[in-house]
Design a protein around this motif. Structure first.
Motif, mmCIF file in Angstrom:
data_model
loop_
_atom_site.group_PDB
_atom_site.id
_atom_site.type_symbol
_atom_site.label_atom_id
_atom_site.label_comp_id
_atom_site.label_asym_id
_atom_site.label_seq_id
_atom_site.Cartn_x
_atom_site.Cartn_y
_atom_site.Cartn_z
ATOM 1 N N VAL A 177 -32.259 -7.762 -5.266
ATOM 2 C CA VAL A 177 -32.585 -8.558 -6.673
ATOM 3 C C VAL A 177 -31.235 -8.625 -7.621
ATOM 4 O O VAL A 177 -30.776 -9.252 -7.939
ATOM 5 N N GLU A 178 -31.002 -7.343 -7.619
ATOM 6 C CA GLU A 178 -29.723 -6.969 -8.803
ATOM 7 C C GLU A 178 -28.634 -7.623 -8.198
ATOM 8 O O GLU A 178 -27.557 -8.287 -8.889
ATOM 9 N N VAL A 179 -28.207 -7.529 -6.831
ATOM 10 C CA VAL A 179 -27.007 -8.119 -6.291
ATOM 11 C C VAL A 179 -27.265 -9.684 -6.447
ATOM 12 O O VAL A 179 -26.121 -10.379 -6.647
ATOM 13 N N ILE A 180 -28.165 -10.127 -6.002
ATOM 14 C CA ILE A 180 -28.340 -11.680 -6.125
ATOM 15 C C ILE A 180 -28.389 -12.149 -7.701
ATOM 16 O O ILE A 180 -27.682 -13.089 -7.915
ATOM 17 N N GLU A 181 -28.814 -11.446 -8.516
ATOM 18 C CA GLU A 181 -28.539 -11.671 -9.877
ATOM 19 C C GLU A 181 -26.925 -11.519 -10.427
ATOM 20 O O GLU A 181 -26.549 -12.610 -10.952
ATOM 21 N N PHE A 182 -26.326 -10.760 -9.975
ATOM 22 C CA PHE A 182 -24.855 -10.486 -9.979
ATOM 23 C C PHE A 182 -23.890 -11.773 -9.714
ATOM 24 O O PHE A 182 -23.377 -12.399 -10.248
ATOM 25 N N VAL A 183 -24.415 -12.035 -8.218
ATOM 26 C CA VAL A 183 -23.648 -13.107 -7.629
ATOM 27 C C VAL A 183 -24.041 -14.495 -8.162
ATOM 28 O O VAL A 183 -23.054 -15.148 -8.466
ATOM 29 N N HIS A 184 -25.376 -14.647 -8.525
ATOM 30 C CA HIS A 184 -25.675 -15.897 -9.252
ATOM 31 C C HIS A 184 -25.040 -15.911 -10.629
ATOM 32 O O HIS A 184 -24.678 -17.211 -11.074
ATOM 33 N N SER A 185 -24.985 -14.918 -11.339
ATOM 34 C CA SER A 185 -24.135 -15.029 -12.833
ATOM 35 C C SER A 185 -22.686 -15.501 -12.696
ATOM 36 O O SER A 185 -22.155 -15.579 -13.386
ATOM 37 N N ARG A 186 -22.073 -14.957 -11.250
ATOM 38 C CA ARG A 186 -20.564 -15.295 -11.310
ATOM 39 C C ARG A 186 -20.358 -16.532 -10.800
ATOM 40 O O ARG A 186 -19.235 -17.068 -10.734
ATOM 41 N N LEU A 187 -21.036 -17.524 -10.315
ATOM 42 C CA LEU A 187 -20.977 -18.666 -9.710
ATOM 43 C C LEU A 187 -20.525 -19.809 -10.835
ATOM 44 O O LEU A 187 -21.217 -19.519 -11.795
ATOM 45 N N PRO A 188 -19.552 -20.443 -10.377
ATOM 46 C CA PRO A 188 -18.962 -21.484 -11.630
ATOM 47 C C PRO A 188 -19.716 -22.788 -12.117
ATOM 48 O O PRO A 188 -19.443 -23.164 -13.001
ATOM 49 N N ASP A 189 -20.741 -23.052 -11.254
ATOM 50 C CA ASP A 189 -21.213 -24.302 -11.811
ATOM 51 C C ASP A 189 -22.868 -24.176 -11.561
ATOM 52 O O ASP A 189 -23.215 -23.597 -10.624
ATOM 53 N N ASP A 190 -23.535 -25.292 -12.215
ATOM 54 C CA ASP A 190 -24.852 -25.367 -11.954
ATOM 55 C C ASP A 190 -25.442 -25.875 -10.746
ATOM 56 O O ASP A 190 -26.075 -25.233 -9.817
ATOM 57 N N SER A 191 -24.568 -26.627 -9.945
ATOM 58 C CA SER A 191 -24.911 -27.062 -8.676
ATOM 59 C C SER A 191 -25.028 -25.845 -7.526
ATOM 60 O O SER A 191 -25.720 -25.812 -6.671
ATOM 61 N N LEU A 192 -23.907 -25.117 -7.626
ATOM 62 C CA LEU A 192 -23.668 -24.141 -6.726
ATOM 63 C C LEU A 192 -24.676 -23.138 -6.946
ATOM 64 O O LEU A 192 -25.448 -22.366 -6.204
ATOM 65 N N ARG A 193 -25.235 -22.749 -8.217
ATOM 66 C CA ARG A 193 -25.959 -21.792 -8.558
ATOM 67 C C ARG A 193 -27.488 -22.107 -7.900
ATOM 68 O O ARG A 193 -28.286 -21.488 -7.658
ATOM 69 N N ALA A 194 -27.661 -23.606 -8.263
ATOM 70 C CA ALA A 194 -28.845 -24.171 -8.018
ATOM 71 C C ALA A 194 -29.196 -24.027 -6.117
ATOM 72 O O ALA A 194 -30.231 -23.527 -5.798
ATOM 73 N N SER A 195 -27.924 -24.304 -5.600
ATOM 74 C CA SER A 195 -28.002 -24.069 -3.971
ATOM 75 C C SER A 195 -28.219 -22.548 -3.557
ATOM 76 O O SER A 195 -28.925 -22.261 -2.557
#
Length: 219
Positions: A177-195
């Motif tokens: 979960v911590e890793v997922i949160e880290f990756v999610h927080s570094r993604l550059p746009d809403d579309s990629l975060r949602a994907s």
């Protein structure tokens, strides 16, 4: 970059980029021609473009590691992914063995965690869970050593599923979960975060750990 899109749950974006690369490069960089064809065949197959995938598959030849180990590993990774998508597990396992032998023989340690993950997943589907667990333990240890979060977010939950000790499994999922949160927080746009959040493996990990009830992770 196209492969990263694919891993983050945006295969159509990866396919668009891979098509663009293929159009621009053509035959100008022969050592990467096999890589492009293999990647395109996987992306098309995964996104339902079966006729286009068949066209690329008809052009495929087994990649040659003597033409460049780095290019070979990209092409072979796509071959493994395609074999698994088509439920050809024995073939996928043989390809994993080739991949790992080359990684170990030529010191390409960065690719080893993913290759171990693929071999573990193949072994799990073949019912060889003890071997799969050993591969995942090795992959997690190596990914931690390399600080390779793009591999850890899926390695940790996979290992948790094969861990009988519930406390240990919980600790692995909590780390995931911590890793997922880290990756999610570094993604550059809403579309990629949602994907990324829509990926089945991501959702399953967050749901098991009750993440949504503790705090909201927004796309």
């Amino acid at each position: 970059l196209a492969l990263i899109y694919y891993e983050l749950g945006a295969p159509e974006s990866g396919l668009t980029l891979a098509r663009s690369v293929a159009d621009r490069m053509g035959d100008r960089v022969p050592q990467f021609a096999a890589v492009i064809l293999h990647v395109l065949s996987v992306f098309c197959y995964a996104t339902g473009h079966q006729e286009e995938a068949a066209g690329y598959l008809s052009q495929l030849q087994a990649p040659d590691p003597d033409q460049g180990a780095f290019a070979f590993q990209f092409a072979n990774s796509a071959r493994i992914e395609l074999a698994m998508l088509q439920d050809r597990y024995e073939e996928a396992l043989a390809l994993c063995e080739v991949h790992l032998a080359l990684a170990q023989g030529r010191g390409l340690v960065m690719t080893a965690p993913d290759a171990l993950f693929w071999r573990a997943e193949t072994l799990r589907r073949l019912g060889r869970t003890d071997e799969a667990r050993a591969d995942l333990q090795e992959a997690v240890a190596l990914a931690r050593q390399l600080n390779q979060r793009r591999s850890l977010w899926r390695l940790l939950p996979a290992l948790a599923e094969l861990t009988s000790d519930e406390a240990e499994a919980h600790a692995l999922r909590a780390e995931a979960v911590e890793v997922i949160e880290f990756v999610h927080s570094r993604l550059p746009d809403d579309s990629l975060r949602a994907s990324f959040l829509s990926l089945a493996a991501v959702r399953k990990t967050l749901d098991i750990e009750g993440f949504a009830s503790q705090r909201e992770m927004r796309p």
